[in-house]
Design a protein around this motif. Structure first.
Motif, short mmCIF file in Angstrom:
data_model
loop_
_atom_site.label_atom_id
_atom_site.label_comp_id
_atom_site.label_asym_id
_atom_site.label_seq_id
_atom_site.Cartn_x
_atom_site.Cartn_y
_atom_site.Cartn_z
N ILE A 68 -20.88 -76.63 -39.21
CA ILE A 68 -22.22 -76.14 -39.29
C ILE A 68 -22.97 -76.59 -37.52
O ILE A 68 -23.18 -76.00 -37.09
N GLY A 69 -22.94 -78.08 -37.74
CA GLY A 69 -22.83 -78.86 -36.06
C GLY A 69 -23.15 -77.68 -34.69
O GLY A 69 -24.51 -77.40 -34.44
N TYR A 70 -22.45 -76.62 -34.72
CA TYR A 70 -22.09 -76.49 -33.41
C TYR A 70 -22.25 -74.49 -32.73
O TYR A 70 -22.97 -74.50 -32.53
N TRP A 71 -22.88 -74.89 -34.78
CA TRP A 71 -22.93 -73.10 -34.71
C TRP A 71 -24.43 -73.49 -35.08
O TRP A 71 -25.43 -72.18 -34.88
N ILE A 72 -25.54 -74.31 -35.59
CA ILE A 72 -26.23 -74.75 -35.35
C ILE A 72 -26.77 -73.96 -34.10
O ILE A 72 -27.73 -73.96 -33.08
N ALA A 73 -26.86 -75.11 -32.93
CA ALA A 73 -26.74 -76.04 -31.42
C ALA A 73 -26.29 -74.29 -30.17
O ALA A 73 -27.57 -74.40 -29.93
N TYR A 74 -25.36 -73.56 -30.72
CA TYR A 74 -25.52 -72.80 -30.33
C TYR A 74 -24.63 -71.79 -30.27
O TYR A 74 -24.34 -70.22 -29.88
N ASP A 75 -24.96 -70.82 -31.53
CA ASP A 75 -24.63 -69.69 -32.44
C ASP A 75 -23.44 -68.96 -32.11
O ASP A 75 -22.90 -68.12 -31.64
N THR A 76 -22.10 -70.45 -32.21
CA THR A 76 -20.99 -70.26 -31.99
C THR A 76 -20.08 -70.94 -33.24
O THR A 76 -20.01 -72.21 -33.50
N THR A 77 -19.37 -70.37 -33.62
CA THR A 77 -17.82 -70.24 -35.26
C THR A 77 -16.56 -70.40 -34.19
O THR A 77 -16.97 -69.96 -33.45
N PHE A 78 -15.87 -70.57 -35.34
CA PHE A 78 -14.53 -70.39 -35.33
C PHE A 78 -14.59 -69.86 -36.41
O PHE A 78 -12.73 -69.99 -36.13
N PHE A 79 -14.85 -69.48 -36.18
CA PHE A 79 -13.98 -67.78 -37.60
C PHE A 79 -13.33 -66.75 -37.01
O PHE A 79 -13.82 -65.37 -36.95
N SER A 80 -12.57 -66.38 -36.06
CA SER A 80 -12.08 -65.33 -35.44
C SER A 80 -9.96 -65.92 -35.51
O SER A 80 -10.22 -67.41 -35.78
#
Length: 402
Positions: A68-80
């Motif tokens: 959650i946090g990294y996605w909120i801060a940098y609009d990046t996820t690890f779902f790839s």
């Protein structure tokens, strides 16, 4: 020629990845410093709990920040796919590792303030919510330009808010979040005897000192590696960090009147304060920043020991909250060209950004802690606190007397 350029680019990317990985490892090692600083300060019956809190907080923080946090801060996820994630030598993955060590520092800071009377699982839940929601919200605004607020600040003051390595983003946030938790928990039992407020002495000065040394060493990864690339390495950041650390020690030595607890927190006060402007200040300016931070910590921690409302065990509010805020403001003073700095900073922007960070921490902390207090409770029972968190929560003490 194209092959040479490709080889050079590959080497540079590999170097950047390795550089940031070493920084992540150094900051990760700082969590051992947080642990032993707390172990050396709390009473013997709470030492195991201190160790367990730091390592479990890190694990919970990592999960919360990853999903959650990294996605909120940098609009990046690890779902790839793993192939996509490992592109460019996995630089983005190492960047996450580096930044999660910063995020996990927030609960580690809070841990020292709420020590000796806090419930275990409710505060783990609070750590997850803080690292998932509160911290990355402000982190993204400052370090990723989210919501365009940095651009608006630049239009208003001429410069954006400058916080190179987290005086406000990490330390002030952690310190002011801890302030809320400390207020809601209240005094530890036994602090008032015969209608007088008494202090509990540190249990183990060598462990406390070990914690400080580990933190000081790791801090050069915290600050210098905040460049996040080899081409951004700055000897100025390293020297500024050193001078602020030394200034903090000297101030704590003088104003703390040879007290080893103060002396070993002095360098941390200086390092907290220098983070924001370590890339733009003159080393002499950094020395003054550290001196003032060391004085601030000693004076304010002494005041805290005389109040019946705030029982901040390690003094994380003055050390991180107030010295971190001072660091945000100091960057707007000693970073100016008129005082030997590199410029490109506005005191007004620093003031607005620092106040914004404090307000977000206070509001976010109150919402989370007050909600958890109502649902689960935050504090151990009086009997559990008297017995100690080690036996009450973990069923084992720090020393086996059998």
């Amino acid at each position: 020629m194209p092959e040479i350029n490709s080889a050079v680019e590959s080497l540079l990317q590999s170097s950047n990845t390795y550089f940031l990985l070493m920084g992540a490892i150094m900051v990760f090692a700082m969590h051992a410093g947080f642990a032993f600083l707390e172990v050396g300060t709390v009473r013997h019956k709470n030492q195991v709990n201190a160790l367990v809190k730091i390592i479990t907080d890190f694990a919970i923080s990592c999960i919360a920040y990853f999903f959650i946090g990294y996605w909120i801060a940098y609009d990046t996820t690890f779902f790839s796919s793993a192939a996509e994630l490992s592109a460019n030598n996995g630089y983005e993955l190492v960047k996450f590792f580096f930044l999660v060590t910063f995020a996990a520092a927030i609960p580690a800071i809070i841990s020292g303030g709420i020590a000796e009377r806090a419930k275990f699982y409710p505060f783990l839940i609070a750590s997850a919510l803080i690292v998932a929601l509160v911290y990355p919200f402000f982190e993204g605004i400052v370090w990723n330009g989210n919501y365009g607020l940095q651009d608006k600040l630049k239009e208003l003051t001429g410069e954006p808010f400058h916080d190179f390595a987290g005086s406000v983003v990490v330390h002030a946030m952690g310190g002011w979040l801890a302030f809320v938790g400390v207020l809601l928990l209240g005094l530890r039992h036994g602090r008032i005897k015969d209608k007088r407020l008494v202090a509990f002495a540190p249990s183990n000065i060598p462990f406390l000192a070990l914690g400080t040394w580990v933190l000081c060493i790791g801090w050069f990864g915290f600050n210098v590696m905040s460049a996040q690339a080899v081409e951004g390495i700055s000897g100025l950041v390293a020297l500024n960090s050193l001078m602020a650390m030394v200034g903090g020690i000297i101030a704590a030595l003088i104003f703390g009147k040879n007290d080893p607890g103060f002396i070993h927190n002095g360098p941390l006060a200086g390092l907290v304060a220098v983070c924001a402007g370590s890339d733009i200040m003159h080393p002499i300016g950094s020395l003054f920043v550290g001196l003032i931070a060391g004085w601030l910590f000693v004076m304010l921690f002494t005041v805290l020991q005389k109040t019946q409302k705030i029982d901040d065990v390690l003094g994380v509010w003055p050390l991180h909250g107030l010295c971190g805020a001072w660091g945000g403001l100091a960057a707007g003073i000693f970073g100016l060209e008129a005082l030997g700095g590199l410029g490109g900073v506005s005191f007004t922007a620093q003031l607005i950004g620092t106040v914004a960070g404090i307000l977000i921490a206070l509001v976010g902390g109150f919402v989370i802690y007050a909600s958890i207090a109502k649902i689960l409770g935050l504090r151990l029972s009086q009997e559990q606190e008297f017995q100690g968190a080690d036996l009450s929560i973990h069923r084992i003490g720090s020393v086996n007397h059998d």
